[in-house]
Design an enzyme around this catalytic site. Structure first.
Site, PDB file in Angstrom:
ATOM      1  N   ASN A  59      -2.469  12.845  -3.640  1.00 43.44           N
ATOM      2  CA  ASN A  59      -3.384  13.267  -4.702  1.00 43.44           C
ATOM      3  C   ASN A  59      -3.947  14.655  -4.439  1.00 43.44           C
ATOM      4  O   ASN A  59      -4.052  15.486  -5.345  1.00 43.44           O
ATOM      5  CB  ASN A  59      -4.534  12.263  -4.834  1.00 43.44           C
ATOM      6  CG  ASN A  59      -4.322  11.288  -5.978  1.00 43.44           C
ATOM      7  OD1 ASN A  59      -3.564  11.548  -6.900  1.00 43.44           O
ATOM      8  ND2 ASN A  59      -5.015  10.167  -5.922  1.00 43.44           N
ATOM      9  N   GLU A  72      -4.445   2.390  -4.707  1.00 40.18           N
ATOM     10  CA  GLU A  72      -3.002   2.482  -4.514  1.00 40.18           C
ATOM     11  C   GLU A  72      -2.440   1.214  -3.884  1.00 40.18           C
ATOM     12  O   GLU A  72      -1.357   1.218  -3.307  1.00 40.18           O
ATOM     13  CB  GLU A  72      -2.663   3.688  -3.639  1.00 40.18           C
ATOM     14  CG  GLU A  72      -3.082   3.579  -2.181  1.00 40.18           C
ATOM     15  CD  GLU A  72      -4.512   4.054  -1.933  1.00 40.18           C
ATOM     16  OE1 GLU A  72      -4.822   4.370  -0.774  1.00 40.18           O
ATOM     17  OE2 GLU A  72      -5.307   4.095  -2.885  1.00 40.18           O
ATOM     18  N   ASP A 114       0.851  -1.185   0.000  1.00 40.91           N
ATOM     19  CA  ASP A 114       0.000   0.000   0.000  1.00 40.91           C
ATOM     20  C   ASP A 114       0.894   1.245   0.000  1.00 40.91           C
ATOM     21  O   ASP A 114       1.840   1.328   0.780  1.00 40.91           O
ATOM     22  CB  ASP A 114      -0.903  -0.004   1.241  1.00 40.91           C
ATOM     23  CG  ASP A 114      -1.935   1.108   1.202  1.00 40.91           C
ATOM     24  OD1 ASP A 114      -2.650   1.220   0.200  1.00 40.91           O
ATOM     25  OD2 ASP A 114      -2.015   1.876   2.179  1.00 40.91           O
TER      26      ASP A 114
END
Length: 254
Positions: free
Chosen positions: A161, A197, A153
């Protein structure tokens, strides 16, 4: 055999059914030309076994036979063969039919590959991950060998983002995906985008120590990218968190 080699194909040759099955399993050819009449087991029996094995099921089979009756052709096609070539062999017919079925196989392989790739990162997608895990789980049951998983992860990806924007976020995902996939050296190892992700690694025939080393190699490779991350709580660059597990499967489903 000679006809195929003259056309530039790499051709393997077997005279018995068991030999043909062993060659198909070890070499995974793109096309099989199968004589119906063979010693020890006939071509129909060989085809049944080919289609029953997940490793050889998708290999197209062309029967070669001196029997021209319609029921023989129908029987062969019903077993999963894609075509029939009658004896005596006409070299031009062999060349054309082999060329046609190899082209069709290449198209199917291309479409199958597309369906198993993540559109953003280009590595394997969740579908491929699930299918490969099921395949390797079953193989590990048969061989009583260890199977390892690594779940990955990206740390604090939402803040990444939010701060840098989705365009940079997508590029970050692509770089991380390519780097993770590049850390695994063996053809049997797989890295896939698990979702968002998150990424997953499948390592057949790998014990916990080997999986831990692979995970450490992944983490170091991502750090080396040195992708700036101003809003991470653990570093000033992109990092990953990982979970590693190893099991010798005993049940039929993961």
């Amino acid at each position: 055999h000679k006809i195929l080699r003259e056309e530039g194909y790499r051709a393997l040759f077997a005279t018995r059914g068991e030999e043909a099955l062993a060659s198909a399993n070890s070499q995974t050819p793109d096309l099989i030309l199968l004589d119906v009449m063979m010693p020890d087991m006939d071509g129909h029996q060989v085809c049944i076994q080919l289609k029953a094995d997940s490793r050889t099921r998708e290999i197209p089979v062309i029967f070669i036979t001196a029997m021209s009756e319609a029921e023989h052709e129908t029987n062969g096609l019903s077993l999963g063969a894609v075509d029939y070539i009658a004896k005596p062999i006409n070299p031009d017919i062999v060349r054309l039919r082999v060329k046609t079925h190899l082209e069709l196989k290449a198209q199917r392989d291309y479409l199958a590959d597309l369906s198993c790739r993540d559109g953003l990162t280009g590595i394997a997608n969740r579908r491929r991950f699930d299918e490969y895990l099921d395949k390797e789980w079953r193989r590990a049951i048969r061989t009583r060998s260890p199977l390892s998983l690594i779940l990955v992860d990206i740390d604090y990806f939402k803040p990444f983002n939010d701060h840098y924007g989705h365009t940079d976020g997508d590029e970050c995902l692509r770089q991380v995906a390519r780097t993770l996939a590049g850390t695994l050296d063996r053809p049997a190892d797989l890295v896939a985008r698990y979702g968002g992700e998150e990424f997953g690694g499948i390592l057949p025939d790998t014990d916990i120590d080997g999986a831990a080393r692979a995970a450490d190699k992944m983490a170091r490779a991502i750090r080396t990218l040195n992708i700036a991350h101003a809003h991470s709580r653990v570093a000033d660059h992109v990092t990953i968190s990982q979970g590693v597990a190893t099991v010798i499967p005993l049940q039929d489903v993961p």
